[in-house]
Design a protein around this motif. Structure first.
Motif, short mmCIF file in Angstrom:
data_model
loop_
_atom_site.label_atom_id
_atom_site.label_comp_id
_atom_site.label_asym_id
_atom_site.label_seq_id
_atom_site.Cartn_x
_atom_site.Cartn_y
_atom_site.Cartn_z
N ASP A 95 -33.95 10.18 32.09
CA ASP A 95 -34.27 10.84 32.61
C ASP A 95 -34.28 12.40 31.08
O ASP A 95 -34.77 11.76 30.24
CB ASP A 95 -32.19 11.96 32.52
CG ASP A 95 -31.20 11.17 33.89
OD1 ASP A 95 -32.22 10.73 34.97
OD2 ASP A 95 -30.44 11.56 33.36
N GLY A 132 -36.46 15.19 35.70
CA GLY A 132 -36.16 14.80 36.66
C GLY A 132 -36.56 13.34 35.98
O GLY A 132 -35.36 13.26 34.40
N ASN A 142 -36.60 15.93 40.22
CA ASN A 142 -35.26 16.13 41.36
C ASN A 142 -35.43 16.59 42.46
O ASN A 142 -34.41 15.58 43.37
CB ASN A 142 -34.17 16.11 40.50
CG ASN A 142 -34.00 14.94 39.74
OD1 ASN A 142 -34.66 12.88 39.48
ND2 ASN A 142 -33.13 14.92 38.54
N PRO A 152 -26.81 18.06 37.66
CA PRO A 152 -27.06 18.97 39.08
C PRO A 152 -25.74 19.68 38.95
O PRO A 152 -24.67 20.59 38.46
CB PRO A 152 -26.72 18.03 39.50
CG PRO A 152 -26.70 17.31 39.04
CD PRO A 152 -26.04 16.81 38.07
#
Length: 105
Positions: A55, A76, A94, A104
Protein backbone atom coordinates in the motif's frame (compact mmCIF):
# COMPACT_ATOMS: atom_id res chain seq x y z
CA UNK A 1 -12.54 18.67 -11.18
CA UNK A 2 -11.34 22.23 -10.93
CA UNK A 3 -7.62 23.02 -11.06
CA UNK A 4 -6.46 24.49 -7.71
CA UNK A 5 -4.46 27.68 -7.11
CA UNK A 6 -1.22 27.54 -9.10
CA UNK A 7 -2.78 25.28 -11.73
CA UNK A 8 -1.70 21.73 -12.58
CA UNK A 9 0.50 19.98 -15.12
CA UNK A 10 -0.17 16.83 -17.07
CA UNK A 11 0.88 13.77 -15.06
CA UNK A 12 0.77 15.60 -11.72
CA UNK A 13 -0.84 13.77 -8.79
CA UNK A 14 -3.71 15.73 -7.29
CA UNK A 15 -5.82 15.43 -4.17
CA UNK A 16 -9.04 17.43 -4.07
CA UNK A 17 -11.27 16.69 -1.12
CA UNK A 18 -11.36 12.91 -0.90
CA UNK A 19 -10.49 12.29 -4.57
CA UNK A 20 -6.91 11.31 -5.45
CA UNK A 21 -5.79 10.95 -9.04
CA UNK A 22 -3.45 12.04 -11.81
CA UNK A 23 -4.07 15.04 -14.07
CA UNK A 24 -4.54 14.08 -17.71
CA UNK A 25 -3.59 17.51 -19.04
CA UNK A 26 -2.30 20.86 -17.80
CA UNK A 27 -4.78 23.51 -16.63
CA UNK A 28 -4.62 26.95 -15.08
CA UNK A 29 -6.23 27.62 -11.70
CA UNK A 30 -10.01 27.59 -11.86
CA UNK A 31 -10.25 25.70 -15.16
CA UNK A 32 -11.67 22.19 -15.39
CA UNK A 33 -9.13 19.36 -15.48
CA UNK A 34 -9.64 15.69 -16.21
CA UNK A 35 -8.20 13.55 -13.41
CA UNK A 36 -7.71 9.78 -13.73
CA UNK A 37 -8.84 8.07 -10.52
CA UNK A 38 -7.82 4.60 -11.72
CA UNK A 39 -4.91 3.34 -13.78
CA UNK A 40 -1.16 2.89 -13.44
CA UNK A 41 1.16 5.87 -13.08
CA UNK A 42 4.75 6.67 -12.12
CA UNK A 43 4.49 8.99 -9.12
CA UNK A 44 7.20 10.85 -7.19
CA UNK A 45 8.18 9.01 -4.00
CA UNK A 46 9.92 9.57 -0.68
CA UNK A 47 13.42 8.23 -0.02
CA UNK A 48 12.14 4.86 1.18
CA UNK A 49 12.24 1.41 -0.38
CA UNK A 50 8.82 0.23 -1.54
CA UNK A 51 8.03 -3.42 -2.15
CA UNK A 52 5.87 -4.72 -4.95
CA UNK A 53 2.25 -4.92 -3.82
CA UNK A 54 2.69 -2.53 -0.86
CA UNK A 55 0.00 0.00 0.00
CA UNK A 56 1.28 3.48 -0.80
CA UNK A 57 0.06 6.81 0.57
CA UNK A 58 0.03 10.35 -0.79
CA UNK A 59 1.87 12.78 1.48
CA UNK A 60 0.24 16.14 0.79
CA UNK A 61 3.02 18.13 2.48
CA UNK A 62 5.86 16.58 0.47
CA UNK A 63 3.71 15.91 -2.64
CA UNK A 64 5.01 12.35 -2.95
CA UNK A 65 4.19 8.70 -2.32
CA UNK A 66 5.40 7.03 0.86
CA UNK A 67 4.58 3.94 2.91
CA UNK A 68 3.80 5.41 6.34
CA UNK A 69 0.14 6.30 6.09
CA UNK A 70 0.41 8.54 9.18
CA UNK A 71 -1.93 11.40 8.29
CA UNK A 72 -1.50 10.64 4.59
CA UNK A 73 -4.08 9.52 2.05
CA UNK A 74 -4.03 6.01 0.58
CA UNK A 75 -3.16 6.36 -3.08
CA UNK A 76 -3.05 2.78 -4.27
CA UNK A 77 -0.61 -0.08 -4.44
CA UNK A 78 2.92 -0.35 -5.82
CA UNK A 79 2.93 -2.63 -8.86
CA UNK A 80 6.73 -2.71 -8.97
CA UNK A 81 9.39 -2.50 -6.29
CA UNK A 82 11.31 0.77 -5.97
CA UNK A 83 14.61 1.30 -4.15
CA UNK A 84 14.99 4.10 -1.64
CA UNK A 85 17.09 5.94 -4.26
CA UNK A 86 14.47 5.79 -7.02
CA UNK A 87 12.67 9.06 -7.69
CA UNK A 88 9.37 7.43 -8.65
CA UNK A 89 7.22 4.42 -7.91
CA UNK A 90 4.81 2.74 -10.33
CA UNK A 91 1.40 2.86 -8.63
CA UNK A 92 -2.02 1.42 -9.41
CA UNK A 93 -4.57 3.97 -8.20
CA UNK A 94 -7.41 2.59 -6.08
CA UNK A 95 -10.13 4.80 -7.54
CA UNK A 96 -11.85 5.18 -4.15
CA UNK A 97 -12.57 8.15 -1.92
CA UNK A 98 -9.83 8.56 0.67
CA UNK A 99 -9.49 10.11 4.12
CA UNK A 100 -6.53 11.51 6.04
CA UNK A 101 -6.29 8.41 8.20
CA UNK A 102 -5.08 6.41 5.22
CA UNK A 103 -8.32 4.40 5.19
CA UNK A 104 -11.07 4.46 2.56
CA UNK A 105 -13.58 7.22 3.26
Amino acid sequence: LTAPDGGVTSGQALLIGSLFGVCQFSAVAGDPVEVALVGVFDLPKASVAITEGADVYWNTTAAQIDTSGDGDYIGGAAIAAATQFAGTCRVRLNGISVSATGSPA
